[in-house]
Every structure is written in structure tokens, then in C-alpha cells.
Design a protein around this motif. Structure first.
Motif, mmCIF file in Angstrom:
data_model
loop_
_atom_site.group_PDB
_atom_site.id
_atom_site.type_symbol
_atom_site.label_atom_id
_atom_site.label_comp_id
_atom_site.label_asym_id
_atom_site.label_seq_id
_atom_site.Cartn_x
_atom_site.Cartn_y
_atom_site.Cartn_z
ATOM 1 N N CYS A 109 -36.180 30.802 42.112
ATOM 2 C CA CYS A 109 -37.558 30.970 41.660
ATOM 3 C C CYS A 109 -38.531 30.289 42.615
ATOM 4 C CB CYS A 109 -37.710 30.395 40.253
ATOM 5 S SG CYS A 109 -39.350 30.645 39.554
ATOM 6 N N ILE A 110 -39.308 31.099 43.327
ATOM 7 C CA ILE A 110 -40.398 30.606 44.167
ATOM 8 C C ILE A 110 -41.660 31.318 43.705
ATOM 9 C CG2 ILE A 110 -41.314 30.386 46.505
ATOM 10 C CD1 ILE A 110 -38.467 30.462 47.551
ATOM 11 N N LEU A 111 -42.655 30.565 43.290
ATOM 12 C CA LEU A 111 -43.850 31.127 42.664
ATOM 13 C C LEU A 111 -45.043 31.087 43.604
ATOM 14 C CD1 LEU A 111 -43.445 29.479 39.127
ATOM 15 C CD2 LEU A 111 -42.712 31.767 39.869
ATOM 16 N N LEU A 112 -45.740 32.197 43.677
ATOM 17 C CA LEU A 112 -46.951 32.325 44.490
ATOM 18 C C LEU A 112 -48.127 31.779 43.686
ATOM 19 C CD1 LEU A 112 -48.304 33.454 47.083
ATOM 20 C CD2 LEU A 112 -48.410 35.675 45.930
ATOM 21 N N VAL A 113 -48.750 30.704 44.169
ATOM 22 C CA VAL A 113 -49.674 29.953 43.305
ATOM 23 C C VAL A 113 -51.155 30.134 43.638
ATOM 24 C CG1 VAL A 113 -47.933 28.191 42.784
ATOM 25 C CG2 VAL A 113 -49.457 27.884 44.755
#
Length: 476
Positions: free
Chosen positions: A233-237
């Protein structure tokens, strides 16, 4: 490369015979009509200028070239096309039975190479060596350019990872070669699924702003993504408000993942002042006890911007590079050339009003000189039958010369095709990348710097210089 991947891998072009410039074929027909089809020729591939104002080039594209040449033949519909273009029937009959019988000596893919040093020597009939010129230049120039750009970005990033995100900005299908060459240059993974599938290279990617926009709110978008990809899980913030909502919502989801026994991998920043936002985001993450969450950044990055971010101590763990990698930003082409050096046993050279465009005659080899620690000192260009040289001379200013008797010498060119048959195991991009990494360690730091890199020594032997000077005088 495992067995499944090796089955997927095929030549860059399944039908490469017409992947050429028109004048290659008109010259080939001319040689045929003049009764010269069996004459033996030798051509050298080299470049004159280093792209990106750099100090070296990473040689790439050899595996694609060799795999493409394995399928080299003229098909019936291609011969019909040439007939409609006015080519002679006798020449087309010759092409219908054409079989490649050439020999190729080349540097290893991933080798660190320098201006004027022959990187590849191709020997065969004058027709086959002429026909292959454009194909060879097209593949080697482009892939070497991108591999070099990638190596510079990786050098700037140091121990931090660099990923290729450039397919959508690449020039058409050249994106496939670009992603492969980027791996050779040191990039750890690519978003290019096709290239990953064919070459067995690592694939990687996260999400786009559209994923987040498609939900009613950012937190829901994050939660759904984490639900489906809890282990990656890598979230674009930065879709809405990076520090006001993006990072706080990512922290909320990271804590929820912890409760389920997972750890969120990271967040990604794709806009704004990356140094500023990465520092602020790092503080928010650390305050929440999420020191393990990595920060990835993207947005028009190149080696100089990566270097700048690192010099500012920006807490960035991963760099996503795209447009400026796959387009060779600032240096859109490597000026590799392919020059005739011999016909049968007669050495040939080209003389130019610009002395730096004069070529070196005869069949040649290249020796790389290194000190006892293995560090590269310089390259010597010798005639093929010379064993070694005591002194190498600047190709154009012989007053500049170097004694190389105290250095270890290794041949740079290796036989990779014999009588039209590839006689090496073609390296995977990962294998070529490993080789490039090992060779770059041997290159002194002053050649790797971005500002005014030191010029690497490339010289010629006394015998080669004498031959060139003698032939030059004969034309005056």
C-alpha cells in the motif's frame, strides 16, 4: 531469466530487413551490380560526444541487436515492395537467398564506454555490412542514451531507489526499449508492464489521482486501496491538500492496517515543493509512530533535481522518474556513427575538414588499462594484430601521450557473432545492469560528476597513428 520468460523474449523486430534507410539498399545494389558482392568490409561503431555534458556512456542495446539479427532475411512481400521501388530483378534474386554471415566483436552490454573508442566491430561482405548500418545505429544509439541517463539518475539517488514511470511520455513503442535500457542503467523497476513481461524485469506502480477522485472522499479511496493491497500500500497524498488531508488520511489508514497486522509501505508526493512537503510529511508520519513508512516522489525529476533534493537533506526514499528519463531530456540523441575502416585487406579512412571527424583506418581492437586496484585509467585503440602498446597517443594531438606499461590491460571487444550465428548467451537487462554497476565502481569519481567531468583518456598506438598519417598523406 527463467524458462517462461525466455520463451516470451523475442527479437525487437520480427522482420528487420527493411528497417533501414533507402540509401543503404541503393548502395547495396550498386555493390552487387559492380560485381563486388563478395568483397569483405569492416565497420566500426563509436560515438564522438558524451550526452548530458557527462563523463561516460553506458553501452546498451547489444542483446536486442543480436536477437534481431538472428531473424534477418528478406520476405517475399518485402521483395515485391522493392521491385515496385525499381530495384533490379537480379539484385532481388540475390536478396531472396540472403543469409547473414557476419562476424561481430563488441563490448559487453552494460560496459562503461567513451568517445572515439570503437564499441563494436562488424565484419562481413560489403553488402551485409552496409545493409545493417541503420538498424545497428538505431538500436545502439537509443538504448545507450537512455541507459546513460538512468545511470546518472541512479548515481544522484545513491542508495535510494529509482523507478521508471516514463512509458506514457515515451516516443511510441520506443518506450519498450527505453524501459529496458533504464534497467541496464541502474533503475530498480518499471511501471511498463509489457517490458517487464518480456524482459523479466521488476514491475512497480501505485495509483493515480483519478482513483482518489472517483470516490466521494479521499479517506474512502485510501481505505479501499488498502483493503485490496494491504501488503503493498502506497498512497498518493497530494490530490487535494497534501498536509491538511492527504498525509493525515494516510496516517489513519496506516494505523488501521497496523490493527490488521500489516504495515503501509509508503506515501507518494507528485507536486509542489518536494523538499518542503517531504520534510513536513516525514514529521507527521514520525509523530504518529510511522517511521517505517517510506516517502516516494515524482514530477519531472532528473539527475540534477534528485541531486538537489538530496543536498537539501529531503527525507525521500524513492524517486519516480519519467519524461526526462525516457526522452533523454537535454540530449535527445547519442551521436553514434558507423564508419568503414577496411575493404578486404586494405585499410580505409575518412578525412574531414574538421580534424575530430577523421576516422581511424584498419581492423582494430581496444584495450582497457587499469591500475592494480582495478580502477580504469584509459583505453588504447590498437591495430587488431598488435599485442599491446607501451604508449598511447591522443588521436588528434599526439604531443599528449601516456605511458601505459605499468597498467593492466584487458580486451574490451569480444566475439559475439560468428559467421552470422550469435555465440553468446544474450544477457538479461538485470544481468547487464549488474555488469554496469560493477564497471562504474571502477570509474574514478571525477568522471562521474555532473559539472565539468574529467575527460577520460582514449589514445591510439604508434602503429595505428603511423598508418593513419601515411594514408592521410596519400590523399594530399
Amino acid at each position: 531469466m527463467n524458462r517462461v520468460q525466455s520463451k516470451r523474449r523475442s527479437s525487437l523486430l520480427s522482420r528487420p530487413a527493411l528497417y533501414t534507410d533507402y540509401y543503404e539498399l541503393t548502395m547495396a545494389q550498386g555493390y552487387f551490380l559492380a560485381g563486388r558482392k563478395d568483397e569483405q568490409a569492416c565497420f566500426d561503431y563509436f560515438f564522438r560526444d558524451i550526452p548530458f555534458d557527462g563523463g561516460y556512456v553506458i553501452f546498451a542495446g547489444l542483446a536486442d541487436l543480436l536477437s534481431t539479427l538472428e531473424n534477418f532475411k528478406f520476405h517475399e512481400d518485402e521483395l515485391e515492395y522493392l521491385a515496385n521501388q525499381g530495384f533490379r530483378k537480379s539484385f532481388l534474386e540475390y536478396l531472396s537467398d540472403f543469409q547473414l554471415k557476419a562476424d561481430i566483436h563488441a563490448a559487453k552490454e552494460g560496459e562503461v564506454v567513451f568517445p572515439r573508442t570503437p564499441i563494436l566491430r562488424l565484419e562481413g561482405t560489403i553488402i551485409e555490412t552496409q545493409i545493417l548500418e541503420t538498424l545497428l545505429l538505431n538500436i545502439l544509439n537509443f538504448e545507450s542514451l537512455i541507459a546513460t541517463k538512468a545511470a546518472r539518475m541512479k548515481h544522484a539517488a545513491g542508495d535510494h531507489k529509482v523507478l521508471d514511470f516514463g512509458l506514457r511520455r515515451a516516443q511510441g513503442l520506443g518506450g519498450i526499449q527505453a524501459s529496458k535500457a533504464a534497467i541496464i542503467g541502474g533503475v530498480e523497476a518499471t511501471s511498463n508492464v509489457y517490458s517487464s513481461f518480456v524482459h523479466g524485469t521488476p514491475a512497480s506502480g501505485t495509483m493515480a489521482h483519478s482513483w482518489i477522485q472517483s470516490f466521494d472522499d479521499e479517506l474512502t479511496a485510501f481505505r479501499k486501496y488498502a483493503e485490496y493491497y494491504p501488503e503493498n500500500c502506497i498512497l498518493l497524498v497530494d490530490t487535494y491538500d497534501t498536509l491538511g488531508s492527504g498525509v493525515p488520511n494516510a496516517i489513519t489508514v496506516a494505523k488501521e492496517l497496523e490493527e490488521k497486522g500489516y504495515k503501509m509501505k509508503g506515501i507518494r508526493l507528485d507536486s509542489g515543493d518536494l523538499a518542503y512537503f517531504s520534510r513536513k510529511a516525514r514529521r507527521q508520519l514520525d509523530k504518529a509512530g510511522l517511521e517505517y513508512v517510506k516517502i516516494a516522489v515524482s514530477n519531472q525529476l532528473d539527475e540534477r533535481l534528485i541531486k538537489s533534493l538530496r543536498s537539501q537533506d529531503a527525507p525521500i526514499d524513492l524517486f519516480g522518474v519519467g519524461t526526462r528519463l525516457v526522452t533523454g531530456h537535454e540530449s535527445p540523441a547519442l551521436d553514434g556513427v558507423y564508419k568503414l575502416s577496411a575493404i578486404d585487406d586494405e585499410p580505409k579512412l575518412k578525412i574531414s575538414e574538421n580534424i575530430e571527424k577523421n576516422t581511424l583506418p584498419g581492423r582494430k581492437k581496444v584495450l582497457r588499462y587499469s591500475d592494480n586496484d582495478g580502477n580504469f585509467y584509459g583505453d588504447g585503440i590498437l591495430l587488431k594484430d598488435e599485442k599491446n602498446a607501451d604508449t598511447i597517443f591522443h588521436p588528434f594531438y599526439p604531443a599528449k601521450h601516456a605511458d601505459v606499461t605499468s597498467f593492466n590491460a584487458e580486451p574490451l571487444l569480444h566475439n559475439v557473432m560468428q559467421n552470422g550465428t550469435v555465440n553468446i548467451d544474450l544477457p538479461t537487462p538485470t544481468q547487464s545492469a549488474d555488469y554496469a554497476k560493477k564497471r562504474l565502481v571502477k570509474l574514478n569519481p571525477e568522471h562521474k560528476r555532473f559539472e565539468n567531468p574529467h575527460i577520460y583518456k582514449v589514445g591510439i598506438s604508434q602503429k595505428l597513428m603511423d598508418l593513419r598519417d601515411e594514408l592521410t598523406q596519400n590523399f594530399k
